[in-house]
Design a protein around this motif. Structure first.
Motif, mmCIF file in Angstrom:
data_model
loop_
_atom_site.group_PDB
_atom_site.id
_atom_site.type_symbol
_atom_site.label_atom_id
_atom_site.label_comp_id
_atom_site.label_asym_id
_atom_site.label_seq_id
_atom_site.Cartn_x
_atom_site.Cartn_y
_atom_site.Cartn_z
ATOM 1 N N THR A 69 0.831 -1.205 0.000
ATOM 2 C CA THR A 69 0.000 0.000 0.000
ATOM 3 C C THR A 69 0.865 1.254 0.000
ATOM 4 O O THR A 69 1.724 1.416 0.870
ATOM 5 C CB THR A 69 -0.930 0.024 1.229
ATOM 6 O OG1 THR A 69 -1.674 -1.193 1.272
ATOM 7 C CG2 THR A 69 -1.876 1.194 1.156
ATOM 8 N N ILE A 90 -4.297 6.735 -3.014
ATOM 9 C CA ILE A 90 -3.846 5.472 -2.446
ATOM 10 C C ILE A 90 -3.827 4.410 -3.536
ATOM 11 O O ILE A 90 -4.709 4.375 -4.396
ATOM 12 C CB ILE A 90 -4.764 5.033 -1.276
ATOM 13 C CG1 ILE A 90 -4.236 3.734 -0.655
ATOM 14 C CG2 ILE A 90 -6.208 4.898 -1.728
ATOM 15 C CD1 ILE A 90 -4.944 3.370 0.639
ATOM 16 N N HIS A 97 -3.249 0.215 -3.659
ATOM 17 C CA HIS A 97 -3.115 -0.993 -2.846
ATOM 18 C C HIS A 97 -3.072 -2.206 -3.762
ATOM 19 O O HIS A 97 -4.003 -2.462 -4.528
ATOM 20 C CB HIS A 97 -4.281 -1.125 -1.870
ATOM 21 C CG HIS A 97 -4.272 -2.424 -1.104
ATOM 22 N ND1 HIS A 97 -3.319 -2.707 -0.147
ATOM 23 C CD2 HIS A 97 -5.081 -3.519 -1.168
ATOM 24 C CE1 HIS A 97 -3.540 -3.906 0.350
ATOM 25 N NE2 HIS A 97 -4.611 -4.424 -0.251
ATOM 26 N N SER A 109 -6.966 1.290 -6.561
ATOM 27 C CA SER A 109 -6.450 2.653 -6.445
ATOM 28 C C SER A 109 -7.621 3.608 -6.348
ATOM 29 O O SER A 109 -8.750 3.287 -6.738
ATOM 30 C CB SER A 109 -5.558 3.011 -7.640
ATOM 31 O OG SER A 109 -6.235 2.821 -8.867
#
Length: 935
Positions: free
Chosen positions: A375, A486, A488, A497
């Motif tokens: 992440t 973010i 991941h 995302s």
């Protein structure tokens, strides 16, 4: 807030303690038959976990020190693109991994070419296009794909087609997004990407992560024409010094640039700096000049293995003298297809009335966090402020001073007084300067116009009132953006995302007095209202709060209002990479609010101009998805789809923002649907792309503003077109084939159709008419083409890559189906009701002009010299690069690049020639030469 501060403090203390733990070292070597033919600057090792770059030495060896214990993924980069990767588990003091065998291609100078050609395209387009005459032009850097796989079509679009005004898939400049360090850079008023804000910083602002069309991106959902994401981070730049000089005959004559990267230091700090100056006393068109300075400072601090901060400051100050489109009559009179009406002689110097100035410094702050090996999180903040202004001549109760004003040309008198027309024609022939601004006459008119002013500082005063002045339309902005993103990686097959972002932009618009041209003051009157409402003291006031105000140099006048825009959205995306199939799906939802705040009480709209307007609120939605079927490791079939609902933008909501708060009664939400499908192949010596696309945009609204001097108006008007539907369909084809290690062949084609698919409604709002609801009418423009440059473009090229580090490339290009933008009001019942359909005039009114097709020939050359081979005392990585590009080698100066029918039309006589089409011509032979030294 205190709890959050305490949490962040504890988090950083914890991470600082981790940084004091045991450290390790990785040693090894890259092995390839061609590794020694590449500079150490070209090959880098990148550690995503630390966001750190490590260079190799002259023999391919490397040593990465002071690594906290853990598992590291190491990417091998060639010219900024990842070509391979491997993982290392650092579980002791020193790990020697031995030789890493990589498939490194033979040096073919591709990097040199990539460095040179974008400079040509970016600099040419950035400053040489007049924003009012070619608003449809699109900067092409959005197409520079940095995925590591060279797409032959994108290469052709970026470096060849764009030079001749071809717009990707027929979209306008609001169909793409650009992010810089996580925050959106598009201007919220126009919706466009303003490349001049960082122009001249080619050495740092390059190698973006781009998408074209409808594809997935882990940093943004983008728009229907894709997105580009620039990441500016000093820690990701290998140590480097670079100095360069460029010579050109396009938008500038000279450019100097210097760039320095410190690389990531042992203490975790990294610094980058880049600065440039571009200038031209006179560019390609007469009377144009450029003075531009740009600078960037980038600082990064690696706090530990999980956290890194970066700060970037960008400032670009540029001033350019503009040129514009003109009618064929003045091209013929001047015997120059690059005739520029904006300048004239003053004291032996060329002075341009239309000067564009821009300075909008930008601050970017970003926090990178690796929450876990799977992440990654980025938090971004940006702040921008500054101004943009364009000057122009202003006058009150005086003759129009523009030399190409239609009443100053022979054609205006041709029918009623042929002798007068011939006299004017001969006078211009004998003295071509009559086609330029007569600055001396303007100064003389002001000096002789002495009047008594009774409200200057409360006293009566006899002074020179300027009949003519030079004013500037100014926009001052303040823009704040925050973003959270973010990514991941759930597994090797699934990646999530998403993110959220919010932006507030405050823009202040006003007219500013630049030069009184020899006078003492200028009156803040609305001259067109004074002519239309003779004797009405109120209506001619631009600001009833300060009536009869004398305007001095540097003061605001005519109009003053603020726009406030708030925009927020959230998005999410999933990508699935299976054995035979790759899938993605993305969604976005957002909220936009618009508000106008008038600071002048306009005399014509006293009750609806001062103060805040009603707030305009919109919900925006986007969804896209796609599937790629992998026939094998080289052949792919793709199918992608797009759907969105978007607000029309503030410029298409407020009808006449300079004078009042009035908005469209029911602003339409624009709806876009798009699909693309095709075949892509990537093999060692062959790349193929064949894509078909179709895009429908419905319920579009467009407001255009211009001065209409027909007796019915005699003022600025607002031309509103609503319920407009358009369609863009076409195909994109490209092939790149390496005949052998030295010679490669490329060909590309863009064949599209962009046209109206319905009969929209138009309304014309007069700035000097208190009637707020003009009659709307239907216009018959269904199946007319959009005027957006060539809709068919082809190129074929050969490139030779020498083993001695030089290349030469030649491309021959063909462009066709370039249509003039139509005036919708001409395609109406009113324009045709008195004309027989068999009359040639009928066809001239209704037919759409197709501009001539044309060929061009382009050449480019590049040479790299490793100076260590000439003088062994120099560092091994020291390299000298020379690049030369020549466009339109055959010097064809008859290429009509674009054109538009004027929105003014002679309905009284139905004469389509009274306000003829305006054109722009492509530049003839141009060149760009660059020499750079890396050390």
């Amino acid at each position: 807030m205190k709890k959050m501060s305490l949490f962040l403090g504890l988090l950083f203390v914890h991470q600082a303690s981790i940084a004091q733990e045991a450290k390790g070292t990785i040693k090894g070597s890259l092995v390839s038959p061609n590794v020694l033919s590449w500079s150490a600057i070209d090959i880098q090792l990148y550690l995503p976990k630390l966001r750190q770059i490590q260079a190799i030495d002259t023999h391919g060896s490397f040593e990465i020190r002071s690594l906290p214990l853990g598992i590291y993924s190491i990417h091998i980069r060639l010219n900024g693109s990842t070509i391979d990767s491997f993982s290392v588990d650092v579980n002791q003091g020193s790990i020697h991994i031995g030789n890493i065998v990589i498939n490194l291609p033979e040096r073919n100078n591709e990097a040199t070419e990539q460095e040179q050609i974008p400079s040509i395209a970016l600099e040419m387009l950035e400053n040489n296009i007049d924003e009012e005459d070619l608003m449809g032009h699109q900067n092409i850097s959005i197409l520079l794909n940095s995925s590591g796989v060279r797409d032959p079509f994108l290469a052709a679009s970026s470096f060849i087609f764009s030079q001749y005004n071809l717009r990707a898939r027929g979209y306008d400049r609001t169909a793409q997004q650009l992010f810089m360090n996580g925050t959106l850079m598009n201007d919220l008023v126009s919706g466009q990407i303003v490349w001049a804000q960082w122009g001249g910083l080619n050495d740092i602002i390059k190698n973006p992560s781009s998408t074209y069309g409808i594809t997935a991106h882990q940093q943004a959902i983008g728009l229907v024409n894709g997105s580009t994401v620039f990441t500016l981070n000093a820690a990701e730049n290998a140590p480097l010094n670079k100095v360069s000089y460029s010579l050109s005959n396009r938008s500038y004559e000279n450019r100097v640039m210097y760039t320095h990267h410190s690389g990531l230091q042992k203490n975790g700090w990294a610094f980058s700096f880049s600065g440039s100056r571009r200038w031209a006393q006179e560019a390609y068109a007469k009377g144009t000049s450029l003075e531009a300075y740009s600078g960037l400072i980038s600082i990064a601090k690696t706090l530990n293995t999980r956290h890194q901060l970066s700060l970037n400051i960008i400032a670009a100050l540029n001033e350019r003298a503009s040129s514009g489109a003109s009618v064929e009559e003045v091209f013929a009179l001047s015997q120059d297809h690059y005739y520029n009406p904006n300048w004239g002689w003053q004291d032996g110097q060329k002075r341009n009335a239309k000067m564009a100035k821009r300075c909008q410094p930008l601050l970017l702050i970003q926090h990178h966090m690796e929450a876990s090996p799977q992440t990654k999180i980025t938090n971004s903040f940006s702040f921008q402020t500054g101004y943009n202004q364009i000057s122009s001549l202003d006058w009150y109760n005086a003759i129009d001073p523009r030399p190409d004003y239609y009443r100053n040309l022979p054609s205006y008198y041709q029918n009623n007084s042929p002798i007068t027309a011939e006299n004017i024609r001969q006078a211009i022939k004998n003295n071509p300067e009559k086609l330029q601004i007569d600055w001396d006459r303007l100064y003389e008119a002001n000096s002789n116009n002495v009047e008594t002013l009774h409200k200057l500082n409360g006293d009566s005063l006899s002074a020179r009132r300027s009949l003519y002045a030079l004013g500037a339309d100014v926009e001052e902005i303040k823009k704040i953006s925050i973003a959270h993103n973010i990514v991941h990686k759930q597994s090797d097959q699934i990646t999530w995302s998403g993110g959220i972002q919010g932006i507030i932009q405050h823009s202040s618009f006003f007219k500013k007095m630049i030069d009184l041209l020899g006078g003492d003051y200028y009156l803040n009157y609305n001259q067109f209202a004074a002519q239309q409402f003779v004797g009405n003291v109120q209506y001619k006031q631009n600001d009833l709060e300060t009536p009869d105000r004398a305007v001095l140099k540097g003061e605001k006048y005519r109009y003053h209002y603020n726009n406030s825009i708030g925009k927020a959205w959230a998005w999410a995306q999933i990508e699935m990479n299976l054995k035979r199939v790759s899938l993605f799906a993305s969604i976005s939802a957002g909220y936009t609010t618009y508000l106008r705040n008038g600071l002048y009480r306009n005399g014509l709209f006293a009750e609806n101009s001062l103060g805040k307007s009603a707030q305009q609120n919109f919900l925006n939605q986007t969804a896209k998805s796609g599937i790629t079927y992998k026939i094998d490791g080289r052949n792919y079939l793709i199918f992608n789809g797009w759907f969105s609902k978007e607000d029309p933008g503030i410029n298409n909501i407020f009808i006449a923002p300079r004078t009042r708060n009035q908005t469209l009664e029911k602003p339409n939400v624009q709806q876009t649907q798009s699909i693309e499908a095709g075949y892509i192949m990537h093999a060692p010596n062959l790349s193929i792309r064949a894509i078909a696309y179709a895009t429908d945009i419905k319920n579009r609204t467009q407001i255009q503003r211009f001065f209409n001097d027909e007796p019915e108006y005699q003022s600025f008007v607002n031309f509103v077109m609503q319920k407009m539907n358009t369609r863009c369909i076409g195909t994109e084809w490209a092939i790149e084939y390496s005949l052998n290690p030295l010679i490669s062949f490329n060909a590309a084609a863009s064949i599209g159709q962009a046209f109206y698919t319905n009969r929209p409604e138009i309304s014309i709002y007069n700035d000097n008419d208190t009637n707020t609801r003009p009659t709307s009418k239907e216009v018959y423009i269904k199946n007319y083409y959009l005027g957006l440059g060539p809709q068919s473009a082809f190129t074929v090229g050969l490139k030779y890559n020498s083993k001695k580090f030089w290349y030469m490339k030649v491309n021959t290009n063909y462009f066709d189906r370039n249509y003039v933008s139509v005036n919708p009001s001409r395609r109406s019942i009113e324009a045709a009701e008195l004309i027989d359909k068999n009359n040639p005039i009928y066809r001239k009114i209704f037919d759409q002009e197709k501009l001539p097709s044309f060929y061009t020939l382009d050449l480019s050359f590049g040479k790299s010299i490793r100076l260590h081979n000439l003088w062994d005392k120099m560092a091994y990585q020291t390299a000298l690069s020379i690049n030369i590009g020549i466009n339109n080698v055959l010097n064809n100066q008859n290429i009509k690049l674009g054109g538009y029918e004027q929105l003014r039309y002679d309905f009284s006589n139905n004469n389509p020639d009274k306000f003829p089409t305006k054109y722009t011509y492509a530049m003839g032979r141009t060149f760009f030469a660059n020499i750079s030294l890396k050390f």
